[in-house]
Design a protein around this motif. Structure first.
Motif, PDB file in Angstrom:
ATOM      1  N   ARG A  87       0.863  -1.263  -0.007  1.00  0.00           N
ATOM      2  CA  ARG A  87      -0.084   0.079  -0.128  1.00  0.00           C
ATOM      3  C   ARG A  87       0.836   1.153  -0.075  1.00  0.00           C
ATOM      4  O   ARG A  87       0.628   2.298  -0.705  1.00  0.00           O
ATOM      5  N   LYS A  88       2.029   1.215   0.669  1.00  0.00           N
ATOM      6  CA  LYS A  88       2.828   2.346   0.818  1.00  0.00           C
ATOM      7  C   LYS A  88       3.380   2.696  -0.501  1.00  0.00           C
ATOM      8  O   LYS A  88       3.532   3.851  -0.966  1.00  0.00           O
ATOM      9  N   GLU A  89       3.733   1.525  -1.133  1.00  0.00           N
ATOM     10  CA  GLU A  89       4.299   1.604  -2.523  1.00  0.00           C
ATOM     11  C   GLU A  89       3.457   2.272  -3.468  1.00  0.00           C
ATOM     12  O   GLU A  89       3.602   2.908  -4.426  1.00  0.00           O
ATOM     13  N   ARG A  90       2.233   1.773  -3.387  1.00  0.00           N
ATOM     14  CA  ARG A  90       0.920   2.161  -4.507  1.00  0.00           C
ATOM     15  C   ARG A  90       0.868   3.593  -4.089  1.00  0.00           C
ATOM     16  O   ARG A  90       0.624   4.580  -5.351  1.00  0.00           O
ATOM     17  N   LEU A  91       0.934   4.452  -2.859  1.00  0.00           N
ATOM     18  CA  LEU A  91       0.603   5.606  -2.535  1.00  0.00           C
ATOM     19  C   LEU A  91       1.909   6.541  -3.208  1.00  0.00           C
ATOM     20  O   LEU A  91       1.428   7.551  -3.634  1.00  0.00           O
ATOM     21  N   ALA A  92       3.020   5.986  -2.880  1.00  0.00           N
ATOM     22  CA  ALA A  92       4.112   6.773  -3.473  1.00  0.00           C
ATOM     23  C   ALA A  92       4.394   6.647  -4.930  1.00  0.00           C
ATOM     24  O   ALA A  92       4.686   7.594  -5.517  1.00  0.00           O
ATOM     25  N   GLY A  93       3.862   5.405  -5.351  1.00  0.00           N
ATOM     26  CA  GLY A  93       3.550   5.404  -6.996  1.00  0.00           C
ATOM     27  C   GLY A  93       2.650   6.637  -7.586  1.00  0.00           C
ATOM     28  O   GLY A  93       3.091   7.075  -8.565  1.00  0.00           O
ATOM     29  N   ALA A  94       1.687   6.678  -6.726  1.00  0.00           N
ATOM     30  CA  ALA A  94       0.623   7.537  -7.517  1.00  0.00           C
ATOM     31  C   ALA A  94       1.309   9.184  -6.932  1.00  0.00           C
ATOM     32  O   ALA A  94       0.959   9.868  -7.889  1.00  0.00           O
ATOM     33  N   TYR A  95       1.916   9.172  -5.983  1.00  0.00           N
ATOM     34  CA  TYR A  95       2.396  10.896  -5.902  1.00  0.00           C
ATOM     35  C   TYR A  95       3.516  10.916  -7.051  1.00  0.00           C
ATOM     36  O   TYR A  95       3.440  11.939  -7.715  1.00  0.00           O
ATOM     37  N   ASN A  96       4.310   9.880  -7.007  1.00  0.00           N
ATOM     38  CA  ASN A  96       5.239  10.193  -8.309  1.00  0.00           C
ATOM     39  C   ASN A  96       4.635  10.249  -9.703  1.00  0.00           C
ATOM     40  O   ASN A  96       5.275  10.976 -10.426  1.00  0.00           O
ATOM     41  N   LYS A  97       3.696   9.667  -9.875  1.00  0.00           N
ATOM     42  CA  LYS A  97       3.088   9.918 -11.105  1.00  0.00           C
ATOM     43  C   LYS A  97       2.578  11.115 -11.458  1.00  0.00           C
ATOM     44  O   LYS A  97       2.549  11.614 -12.464  1.00  0.00           O
ATOM     45  N   GLY A  98       2.041  11.783 -10.534  1.00  0.00           N
ATOM     46  CA  GLY A  98       1.548  13.150 -10.437  1.00  0.00           C
ATOM     47  C   GLY A  98       2.611  14.098 -10.476  1.00  0.00           C
ATOM     48  O   GLY A  98       2.409  15.098 -11.355  1.00  0.00           O
ATOM     49  N   TYR A  99       3.724  13.905  -9.868  1.00  0.00           N
ATOM     50  CA  TYR A  99       4.950  14.798  -9.847  1.00  0.00           C
ATOM     51  C   TYR A  99       5.415  14.715 -11.319  1.00  0.00           C
ATOM     52  O   TYR A  99       5.627  15.815 -11.950  1.00  0.00           O
ATOM     53  N   GLN A 100       5.678  13.543 -11.916  1.00  0.00           N
ATOM     54  CA  GLN A 100       6.358  13.418 -13.235  1.00  0.00           C
ATOM     55  C   GLN A 100       5.684  13.676 -14.337  1.00  0.00           C
ATOM     56  O   GLN A 100       6.204  14.265 -15.426  1.00  0.00           O
ATOM     57  N   ALA A 101       4.232  13.830 -14.381  1.00  0.00           N
ATOM     58  CA  ALA A 101       3.291  14.174 -15.303  1.00  0.00           C
ATOM     59  C   ALA A 101       3.350  15.567 -15.631  1.00  0.00           C
ATOM     60  O   ALA A 101       3.603  16.114 -16.766  1.00  0.00           O
ATOM     61  N   TYR A 102       3.718  16.738 -14.460  1.00  0.00           N
ATOM     62  CA  TYR A 102       3.971  17.846 -14.879  1.00  0.00           C
ATOM     63  C   TYR A 102       5.347  18.253 -14.846  1.00  0.00           C
ATOM     64  O   TYR A 102       5.753  19.219 -15.513  1.00  0.00           O
ATOM     65  N   ALA A 103       6.274  17.427 -14.313  1.00  0.00           N
ATOM     66  CA  ALA A 103       7.910  17.778 -14.471  1.00  0.00           C
ATOM     67  C   ALA A 103       8.090  17.524 -15.962  1.00  0.00           C
ATOM     68  O   ALA A 103       8.911  18.201 -16.245  1.00  0.00           O
ATOM     69  N   LEU A 104       7.614  16.840 -16.742  1.00  0.00           N
ATOM     70  CA  LEU A 104       7.836  16.719 -18.306  1.00  0.00           C
ATOM     71  C   LEU A 104       7.166  17.889 -18.946  1.00  0.00           C
ATOM     72  O   LEU A 104       7.781  18.198 -20.027  1.00  0.00           O
ATOM     73  N   THR A 105       6.492  18.587 -18.442  1.00  0.00           N
ATOM     74  CA  THR A 105       5.584  19.443 -19.269  1.00  0.00           C
ATOM     75  C   THR A 105       6.010  21.068 -18.954  1.00  0.00           C
ATOM     76  O   THR A 105       6.372  21.816 -19.635  1.00  0.00           O
ATOM     77  N   TYR A 106       6.098  21.290 -17.458  1.00  0.00           N
ATOM     78  CA  TYR A 106       6.545  22.364 -17.007  1.00  0.00           C
ATOM     79  C   TYR A 106       7.742  22.939 -16.504  1.00  0.00           C
ATOM     80  O   TYR A 106       8.140  21.975 -15.620  1.00  0.00           O
ATOM     81  N   ARG A 107       8.415  23.851 -16.955  1.00  0.00           N
ATOM     82  CA  ARG A 107       9.688  24.175 -16.503  1.00  0.00           C
ATOM     83  C   ARG A 107       9.812  25.540 -15.809  1.00  0.00           C
ATOM     84  O   ARG A 107      10.540  25.927 -14.826  1.00  0.00           O
ATOM     85  N   ILE A 108       8.779  26.491 -16.258  1.00  0.00           N
ATOM     86  CA  ILE A 108       8.513  27.608 -15.515  1.00  0.00           C
ATOM     87  C   ILE A 108       7.096  27.729 -15.251  1.00  0.00           C
ATOM     88  O   ILE A 108       6.228  27.139 -15.836  1.00  0.00           O
ATOM     89  N   CYS A 109       6.578  28.707 -14.436  1.00  0.00           N
ATOM     90  CA  CYS A 109       5.226  28.977 -13.910  1.00  0.00           C
ATOM     91  C   CYS A 109       4.513  29.817 -15.230  1.00  0.00           C
ATOM     92  O   CYS A 109       5.176  30.727 -15.402  1.00  0.00           O
ATOM     93  N   THR A 110       3.549  29.141 -15.718  1.00  0.00           N
ATOM     94  CA  THR A 110       2.784  29.709 -16.751  1.00  0.00           C
ATOM     95  C   THR A 110       1.322  29.938 -16.205  1.00  0.00           C
ATOM     96  O   THR A 110       0.967  29.281 -15.132  1.00  0.00           O
ATOM     97  N   ALA A 111       0.662  30.562 -16.932  1.00  0.00           N
ATOM     98  CA  ALA A 111      -0.789  30.523 -16.527  1.00  0.00           C
ATOM     99  C   ALA A 111      -1.454  29.180 -16.561  1.00  0.00           C
ATOM    100  O   ALA A 111      -2.440  29.065 -15.649  1.00  0.00           O
ATOM    101  N   SER A 112      -1.213  28.401 -17.449  1.00  0.00           N
ATOM    102  CA  SER A 112      -1.702  26.965 -17.429  1.00  0.00           C
ATOM    103  C   SER A 112      -1.306  26.164 -16.314  1.00  0.00           C
ATOM    104  O   SER A 112      -2.045  25.702 -15.614  1.00  0.00           O
ATOM    105  N   ALA A 113       0.060  26.402 -15.830  1.00  0.00           N
ATOM    106  CA  ALA A 113       0.348  25.843 -14.640  1.00  0.00           C
ATOM    107  C   ALA A 113      -0.384  26.352 -13.302  1.00  0.00           C
ATOM    108  O   ALA A 113      -0.668  25.487 -12.458  1.00  0.00           O
TER     109      ALA A 113
END
Length: 181
Positions: free
Chosen positions: A131-157
């Motif tokens: 369960r701990k692994e699934r929760l951490a995996g979900a957290y990492n998934k959310g983080y990495q989804a935006y790490a690939l897209t945003y490098r600076i703060c934009t209106a969309s971010a």
């Protein structure tokens, strides 16, 4: 003349194969008969079971291996069935991962809090390693989804950050009100 041609053809027909064979015999020698070696007769042999094949000096005492049992790691605990709010909790962890990237990127005052909030969620809800692994995996998934897209703060971010704050707040309120808190 025709008769001479017939004689020559007849001579070649009788000599042809013999001369070809002589040619191969001159190159490779006379043909040999393959030597047939006698086939060994199959004789079944008795083979003792693997335990009995050891030499007497190599046999170990018949005492139970208590040391190995003590050194062996215990089996992992059986994972209980998922909680009824598991799906919502995983979505909340994913949102927290996205906010952990977006909020500091846009210099929000609560930017540094999202990692500690996720750690608190892991401490409270990560009851088993799976369960701990699934929760951490979900957290990492959310983080990495935006790490690939945003490098600076934009209106969309900023818009995504605002939507995630609302959705996360709603999820947290629903989980705590429906399942206790």
């Amino acid at each position: 003349m025709r008769q001479g041609l017939l004689i020559a053809t007849a001579l070649l027909a009788t000599i042809g194969p013999a001369s070809a064979q002589n040619f191969f015999e001159r190159l490779f020698g006379p043909p040999r008969q393959p030597e047939l070696s006698p086939q060994p007769q199959y004789q079944p042999q008795y083979r003792p079971p693997p335990q009995q094949r050891r030499a007497p000096a190599q046999q170990r005492p018949a005492s139970p291996p208590k040391e190995k049992e003590q050194k062996a790691e215990p089996a992992p605990p059986v994972e209980p069935p998922p909680a009824p709010y598991e799906k919502d909790l995983l979505r909340l962890a994913e949102i927290m991962g996205s906010l952990a990237l977006l909020r500091p990127l846009c210099s929000a005052p609560d930017g540094s809090e999202w990692q500690t909030r996720m750690q608190a969620l892991l401490d409270a809800e990560g009851t088993t390693p799976g369960r701990k692994e699934r929760l951490a995996g979900a957290y990492n998934k959310g983080y990495q989804a935006y790490a690939l897209t945003y490098r600076i703060c934009t209106a969309s971010a900023q818009d995504a950050s605002t939507r995630y704050l609302r959705e996360g707040e709603t999820l947290a309120r629903n989980i705590s009100s429906r399942y206790g808190g």
